[in-house]
Design a protein around this motif. Structure first.
Motif, short mmCIF file in Angstrom:
data_model
loop_
_atom_site.label_atom_id
_atom_site.label_comp_id
_atom_site.label_asym_id
_atom_site.label_seq_id
_atom_site.Cartn_x
_atom_site.Cartn_y
_atom_site.Cartn_z
N PRO A 20 0.83 -1.21 0.00
CA PRO A 20 0.00 0.00 0.00
C PRO A 20 0.86 1.26 0.00
CG PRO A 20 -0.02 -1.04 2.16
CD PRO A 20 0.67 -2.00 1.25
N VAL A 21 0.26 2.35 -0.44
CA VAL A 21 0.98 3.62 -0.49
C VAL A 21 1.29 4.09 0.92
CG1 VAL A 21 -0.16 4.27 -2.66
CG2 VAL A 21 -1.15 5.00 -0.47
N THR A 22 2.25 4.97 1.02
CA THR A 22 2.65 5.49 2.33
C THR A 22 1.56 6.42 2.87
OG1 THR A 22 3.76 7.39 1.35
CG2 THR A 22 5.07 5.38 1.67
N LEU A 23 1.63 6.69 4.17
CA LEU A 23 0.66 7.56 4.80
C LEU A 23 0.70 8.96 4.18
CD1 LEU A 23 -1.44 8.04 7.02
CD2 LEU A 23 0.45 8.62 8.57
N LYS A 24 1.89 9.43 3.86
CA LYS A 24 2.02 10.77 3.25
C LYS A 24 1.31 10.82 1.91
CE LYS A 24 5.46 14.15 1.73
NZ LYS A 24 6.92 14.45 1.61
N GLU A 25 1.49 9.79 1.09
CA GLU A 25 0.82 9.76 -0.21
C GLU A 25 -0.69 9.60 -0.04
OE1 GLU A 25 1.20 7.50 -4.56
OE2 GLU A 25 2.50 6.92 -2.87
N LEU A 26 -1.10 8.82 0.95
CA LEU A 26 -2.53 8.62 1.19
C LEU A 26 -3.19 9.94 1.59
CD1 LEU A 26 -4.86 6.58 1.40
CD2 LEU A 26 -4.21 6.21 3.79
N ILE A 27 -2.50 10.73 2.41
CA ILE A 27 -3.03 12.04 2.80
C ILE A 27 -3.16 12.94 1.58
CG2 ILE A 27 -2.52 14.12 4.12
CD1 ILE A 27 -1.23 12.34 6.24
N GLY A 28 -2.20 12.83 0.66
CA GLY A 28 -2.26 13.63 -0.56
C GLY A 28 -3.46 13.30 -1.43
N HIS A 29 -3.93 12.05 -1.36
CA HIS A 29 -5.09 11.62 -2.16
C HIS A 29 -6.39 11.67 -1.37
CE1 HIS A 29 -2.66 10.45 -5.55
NE2 HIS A 29 -1.96 9.56 -4.83
N GLN A 30 -6.36 12.18 -0.16
CA GLN A 30 -7.55 12.14 0.69
C GLN A 30 -8.73 12.86 0.07
OE1 GLN A 30 -6.96 13.85 4.55
NE2 GLN A 30 -8.85 13.01 5.41
N LYS A 31 -8.47 14.05 -0.50
CA LYS A 31 -9.57 14.83 -1.07
C LYS A 31 -10.24 14.07 -2.21
CE LYS A 31 -10.70 19.44 -2.78
NZ LYS A 31 -10.17 20.80 -3.12
N ALA A 32 -9.44 13.41 -3.05
CA ALA A 32 -10.00 12.65 -4.15
C ALA A 32 -10.75 11.42 -3.64
CB ALA A 32 -8.89 12.23 -5.11
N LEU A 33 -10.23 10.77 -2.62
CA LEU A 33 -10.88 9.57 -2.09
C LEU A 33 -12.21 9.90 -1.43
CD1 LEU A 33 -7.72 7.83 -0.58
CD2 LEU A 33 -9.07 7.04 -2.53
N LYS A 34 -12.31 11.12 -0.87
CA LYS A 34 -13.59 11.49 -0.25
C LYS A 34 -14.70 11.64 -1.29
CE LYS A 34 -12.17 13.64 4.10
NZ LYS A 34 -12.21 14.86 4.93
N GLY A 35 -14.32 11.83 -2.53
CA GLY A 35 -15.34 11.95 -3.57
C GLY A 35 -15.76 10.62 -4.15
N ILE A 36 -15.25 9.51 -3.62
CA ILE A 36 -15.56 8.18 -4.15
C ILE A 36 -16.56 7.47 -3.25
CG2 ILE A 36 -14.60 5.90 -4.66
CD1 ILE A 36 -12.00 7.24 -5.40
N THR A 37 -17.61 6.95 -3.85
CA THR A 37 -18.57 6.09 -3.15
C THR A 37 -18.42 4.68 -3.69
OG1 THR A 37 -20.13 7.93 -2.89
CG2 THR A 37 -21.00 5.69 -2.65
N VAL A 38 -18.26 3.72 -2.80
CA VAL A 38 -18.04 2.32 -3.20
C VAL A 38 -19.33 1.54 -2.97
CG1 VAL A 38 -16.67 0.24 -2.83
CG2 VAL A 38 -15.60 2.50 -2.62
N ALA A 39 -19.83 0.91 -4.05
CA ALA A 39 -21.04 0.08 -3.96
C ALA A 39 -20.61 -1.37 -3.74
CB ALA A 39 -21.85 0.21 -5.24
#
Length: 517
Positions: free
Chosen positions: A177-196
């Protein structure tokens, strides 16, 4: 090559070349207008549309042939002068500020995009690289069932619903998995994703490493109000204040932009917290501009007269040395003077302390700070005035001085009776433009004093050495409220003041010239 020497096919090709190029330019211009309009810049799009229409008319009509050479300058003036001025005036009639940055649809969308955690299972989340894209992995915290979704490209400016599939037994392990720093960088984009999920449930990001069942916090009702699904409260958009407000009148962030008419202008002249510093700063701005013009032009004219003295030796060296302050970039000279006037280690105070035993408080005493500004600005301005006056003095016929010498007149009489009257008339437009420039001399104030020392009896950011332009900047960008609409209104008032003062000066000069005739 003339048309007579061209073959018929060449003539036809040449005849169609100009319309083709014009059509391509029109298409490109319309595309640019549409792109600018799509970004929400309606006024700029309208300005570009007007320029494009003028260009088509001027370059296609024979009657406007003479204007083809002037049009590039006219277009540049419309884009870089007229448009910013109209845009500033427009902002002055709104509540645009750091609290009211968004347009209403975007502010409403902000509330509607907010979510809250609903009842249901939670899933451990990890994000794994998949080439240039990413795959997500969810693990049920209770049952241990694993799901995967993707691959997908992460974009912070879009909302996306993706389907998750059960992770098959014996499937190849995902990359680390990506590092915590990279995950924080993608947080805004991930918040826009809904998983069915396969069972129909939908989950969204509830934490950096957790997905859970989420629901929209606000839903829009038929009357336009928003209802909170978590606690049942209701908020409504107030078109007067520019905020969504609760039933108790509490204003919620973010606000949105609304037109408020002349309210910003009313606040400048009626609210004491704005009116009192505005009046004092306006008086100082006029004095600063007038005294700077007086001192710089007087010193420049005096040096020009001395350097035109025939008996003076090494005039070329003196001219070069005296012109150096103008050749050095202004901001460098200002910062050098800031060090020279330093209270403790500045050379000026060291000299004054050695000679007279005093160390003036240049930056903390209001009067001395203003004197310091005038000294520095005079130093920056006199070389240009000196050069202009030298050229004007050279243009005065020598016969006048010879006749004056025959009459027994001395140097002072020559200056007051010949030099000054003949130099002052052509110098007047330059003096007026210099006054207008110093009226808005933001760089000097920002680099040397920052407008300080501040007034101690005002609640808005205002200093004793502030000019109107630096006062406007502090309201727009340095105050905690960052009121852009109010700053735009002050800018408009400054523009009108400078224009009025310049017109009065020009009118007065014309009257004096008419009386002399």
């Amino acid at each position: 090559m003339s048309d007579a020497t061209l073959t018929p096919p060449a003539k036809a090709e040449r005849r169609w070349l100009a319309p083709t190029l014009l059509a391509l330019v029109i298409v490109a211009a319309l595309y640019l207008v549409v792109v600018v309009y799509a970004t929400g810049e309606v006024l700029l799009a309208l300005t570009l549309l007007v320029i494009a229409a003028l260009a088509v008319w001027i370059y296609s009509a024979k009657a406007t042939y003479a204007f083809r050479y002037l049009f590039p300058g006219i277009a540049a003036a419309l884009v870089f002068v007229v448009f910013p001025m109209l845009y500033t005036i427009t902002i002055g009639f709104t509540n645009y500020s750091s609290r009211n940055l968004l347009e209403f649809p975007r502010a409403e969308a902000y509330f509607l995009s907010d979510t809250f955690r609903a009842e249901g299972s939670s899933y451990e989340f990890s994000l794994h690289p998949a080439g240039a894209e990413y795959r997500g992995r969810l693990v049920d915290a209770e049952s241990g069932a694993a799901f995967q979704f993707g691959p997908l490209a992460l974009a912070a400016d879009r909302r996306l619903e993706v389907a998750a599939e059960p992770e098959p037994a014996g499937a190849a392990a995902l990359p680390e998995p990506v590092t915590l720093k990279e995950l924080i960088g993608h947080q805004k984009a991930l918040k826009g994703i809904t998983v069915a999920l396969p069972d129909g449930r939908k989950v969204g990001m509830a934490g950096l490493r957790e997905f859970a069942a989420v629901q929209p916090l606000w839903v829009k009702r038929p009357d336009g109000s928003l209802k909170n699904q978590e606690n049942g409260s209701v908020i409504r958009a107030n078109p007067v204040s520019g905020f969504f407000e609760t039933e108790a009148g509490e204003k919620l962030q973010p606000g949105f932009q609304v037109g408020i008419g002349w309210d910003n202008y009313r606040r400048i002249f009626t609210e004491a917290r704005f009116r009192e510093p505005f009046v004092r700063i306006f008086v100082w701005t006029v004095l600063f501009s007038a005294l700077t013009v007086l001192f710089a032009s007087s010193l420049g004219m005096l040096l020009a007269v001395l350097l035109n003295w025939d008996a003076l030796r090494f005039k070329g060296s003196y001219r070069m040395l005296l012109f150096l302050p103008y050749a050095v970039p202004g901001f460098i000279s200002i910062l050098v003077f800031k060090g020279l006037f330093n209270q403790n280690v500045g050379e000026i105070n060291l000299i004054l302390s050695s000679l007279f035993g005093i160390k003036p408080q240049w930056f903390s005493d209001p009067l001395l700070a203003k004197v310091m500004l005038l000294i520095v600005n005079t130093w920056l301005g006199f070389p240009y005035m000196m050069v202009i006056c030298m050229g004007l003095i050279k243009a005065i016929p020598a016969d006048l001085y010879e006749a004056s010498a025959v009459a027994g007149a001395g140097p002072l009489t020559n200056f007051w009776s010949i030099t000054l009257p003949l130099v002052l008339k052509p110098l007047t437009p330059l003096l007026i433009s210099s006054f207008a420039f110093n009226f808005n001399n933001f760089v000097l104030i920002a680099l040397l004093t920052g407008g300080r020392p501040d007034f101690i009896d005002t609640s808005v950011p205002a200093g004793t050495t502030d000019l109107l332009v630096s006062y406007t900047y502090r309201i727009a960008f340095q105050d905690s409220g960052q009121n852009y609409g109010l700053a735009a209104a002050i800018s408009t008032v400054i523009f009108l003041m400078v224009a009025a003062v310049s017109l009065v000066q020009m009118r007065f000069t014309k009257v004096v010239e008419d009386e002399k005739r």
